[in-house]
Design an enzyme around this catalytic site. Structure first.
Site, mmCIF file in Angstrom:
data_model
loop_
_atom_site.group_PDB
_atom_site.id
_atom_site.type_symbol
_atom_site.label_atom_id
_atom_site.label_comp_id
_atom_site.label_asym_id
_atom_site.label_seq_id
_atom_site.Cartn_x
_atom_site.Cartn_y
_atom_site.Cartn_z
ATOM 1 N N CYS A 218 20.506 7.039 42.188
ATOM 2 C CA CYS A 218 20.827 5.634 41.931
ATOM 3 C C CYS A 218 19.546 4.805 41.931
ATOM 4 O O CYS A 218 18.756 4.872 42.879
ATOM 5 C CB CYS A 218 21.792 5.148 43.008
ATOM 6 S SG CYS A 218 21.913 3.370 43.184
ATOM 7 N N GLU A 219 19.336 4.025 40.883
ATOM 8 C CA GLU A 219 18.095 3.253 40.801
ATOM 9 C C GLU A 219 18.076 2.064 41.755
ATOM 10 O O GLU A 219 17.024 1.484 41.992
ATOM 11 C CB GLU A 219 17.860 2.773 39.371
ATOM 12 C CG GLU A 219 18.811 1.724 38.873
ATOM 13 C CD GLU A 219 18.466 1.259 37.463
ATOM 14 O OE1 GLU A 219 18.768 0.105 37.141
ATOM 15 O OE2 GLU A 219 17.896 2.049 36.680
ATOM 16 N N HIS A 220 19.213 1.692 42.310
ATOM 17 C CA HIS A 220 19.265 0.558 43.221
ATOM 18 C C HIS A 220 18.907 0.927 44.654
ATOM 19 O O HIS A 220 18.368 0.096 45.391
ATOM 20 C CB HIS A 220 20.667 -0.064 43.198
ATOM 21 C CG HIS A 220 21.083 -0.520 41.836
ATOM 22 N ND1 HIS A 220 22.329 -0.273 41.311
ATOM 23 C CD2 HIS A 220 20.391 -1.189 40.877
ATOM 24 C CE1 HIS A 220 22.402 -0.777 40.090
ATOM 25 N NE2 HIS A 220 21.241 -1.328 39.799
ATOM 26 N N HIS A 221 19.225 2.159 45.055
ATOM 27 C CA HIS A 221 18.975 2.569 46.440
ATOM 28 C C HIS A 221 18.220 3.892 46.545
ATOM 29 O O HIS A 221 17.878 4.327 47.648
ATOM 30 C CB HIS A 221 20.304 2.711 47.205
ATOM 31 C CG HIS A 221 21.160 1.489 47.129
ATOM 32 N ND1 HIS A 221 22.175 1.338 46.211
ATOM 33 C CD2 HIS A 221 21.128 0.347 47.857
ATOM 34 C CE1 HIS A 221 22.757 0.162 46.375
ATOM 35 N NE2 HIS A 221 22.135 -0.470 47.355
ATOM 36 N N GLN B 291 25.084 5.074 36.205
ATOM 37 C CA GLN B 291 25.934 6.053 35.526
ATOM 38 C C GLN B 291 26.272 5.646 34.102
ATOM 39 O O GLN B 291 26.351 6.486 33.202
ATOM 40 C CB GLN B 291 27.213 6.288 36.339
ATOM 41 C CG GLN B 291 28.086 7.406 35.790
ATOM 42 C CD GLN B 291 29.260 7.715 36.689
ATOM 43 O OE1 GLN B 291 29.162 7.621 37.907
ATOM 44 N NE2 GLN B 291 30.385 8.086 36.108
ATOM 45 N N HIS C 46 28.934 8.384 44.225
ATOM 46 C CA HIS C 46 27.667 7.715 44.486
ATOM 47 C C HIS C 46 27.462 7.583 45.991
ATOM 48 O O HIS C 46 28.260 6.935 46.678
ATOM 49 C CB HIS C 46 27.662 6.328 43.845
ATOM 50 C CG HIS C 46 27.709 6.370 42.345
ATOM 51 N ND1 HIS C 46 26.702 5.829 41.563
ATOM 52 C CD2 HIS C 46 28.612 6.885 41.486
ATOM 53 C CE1 HIS C 46 27.011 6.005 40.278
ATOM 54 N NE2 HIS C 46 28.167 6.644 40.216
ATOM 55 N N CYS D 217 25.458 5.823 47.514
ATOM 56 C CA CYS D 217 25.253 4.441 47.946
ATOM 57 C C CYS D 217 26.578 3.770 48.289
ATOM 58 O O CYS D 217 26.601 2.751 48.997
ATOM 59 C CB CYS D 217 24.502 3.639 46.883
ATOM 60 S SG CYS D 217 25.312 3.607 45.273
#
Length: 218
Positions: A104-107, A145, A173, A175
């Site tokens: 995940c690019e956010h976390h 995704q 996910h 996250c």
């Protein structure tokens, strides 16, 4: 029908046949700078990066992250290695249950799931293992995704110019599971359809019925 188990990018044409995925250039920071960044994170977490168990952690973390994001440094041309063949076939080709491991690019936490990929040839077919490798290449990047699903579909559409492409990705996910809302067992389904799969409801439904989610999948 054949049934088998098992980056944002710019696409250019090679000899007007196969697209080439441009790769990222040499990182602007050194590996040592990356290790120092991990060491700083450990300090920020209240740890002692010099204790025995953590002494080599910065090196290991950098090595792991480079592997998990190795898709940035791969190209479709190198990945395919010529495995596109002229064939008079026009029935759906489906490769389902392709294991996917992304981040995940956010976390920068894992995305774990499976991809189901189908296309209807229009004079060209691709080696089945290459479909899984395309999924792997895009998966090994920092992702969301929705974008991952579209990239797989667009890559096949650009490579083969088939009558249609359809992709479904089902994933859990971490996250959502390990932090935040903390909902183990939740999964996300995304789809991307191109060509006849977008235009013909019957063809799209055939594909969807073959890849219907199994609650015990993940």
């Amino acid at each position: 029908m054949t049934l088998a188990k098992s980056k944002p990018d710019r696409v250019e044409k090679i000899d007007n046949k196969l697209p080439l995925l441009t790769t990222t250039q040499k990182p602007p920071v050194s590996e040592e700078e990356m290790r120092q960044a991990v060491r700083t994170l450990l300090l920020g977490l209240g740890e002692d990066p010099d204790r025995e168990g953590l002494r080599d952690t910065p090196k290991r973390v950098v090595k792991a992250l480079k592997f998990l994001t190795s898709g940035y440094h791969q190209s479709l041309d190198e990945l395919l290695n010529g495995a596109v063949f002229h064939e008079d076939a026009n029935e759906m080709v489906l490769v389902r249950d392709i294991d996917l491991f992304s981040s995940c690019e956010h976390h920068i936490l894992p995305i774990l799931g499976r991809a189901h990929v189908a296309y209807i040839p229009d004079g060209k077919v691709i080696g089945l293992s290459k479909i899984a490798r395309i999924c792997e290449m895009y998966g090994r990047r920092l992702q969301v995704q929705e974008r991952l699903t579209a990239q797989i579909a667009d890559a096949l559409q650009g490579l083969l110019q088939p009558k249609g492409v359809a992709v479904v990705v089902e994933a859990s996910h971490m996250c959502m599971v390990m932090r935040g809302v903390q909902k183990p067992g939740s999964w996300t389904s995304t789809s991307a359809v191109r060509g006849v799969f977008a235009d013909d409801a019957k063809t799209r439904q055939e594909f969807m019925s073959l890849v219907r989610h199994n609650p015990a999948l993940l």
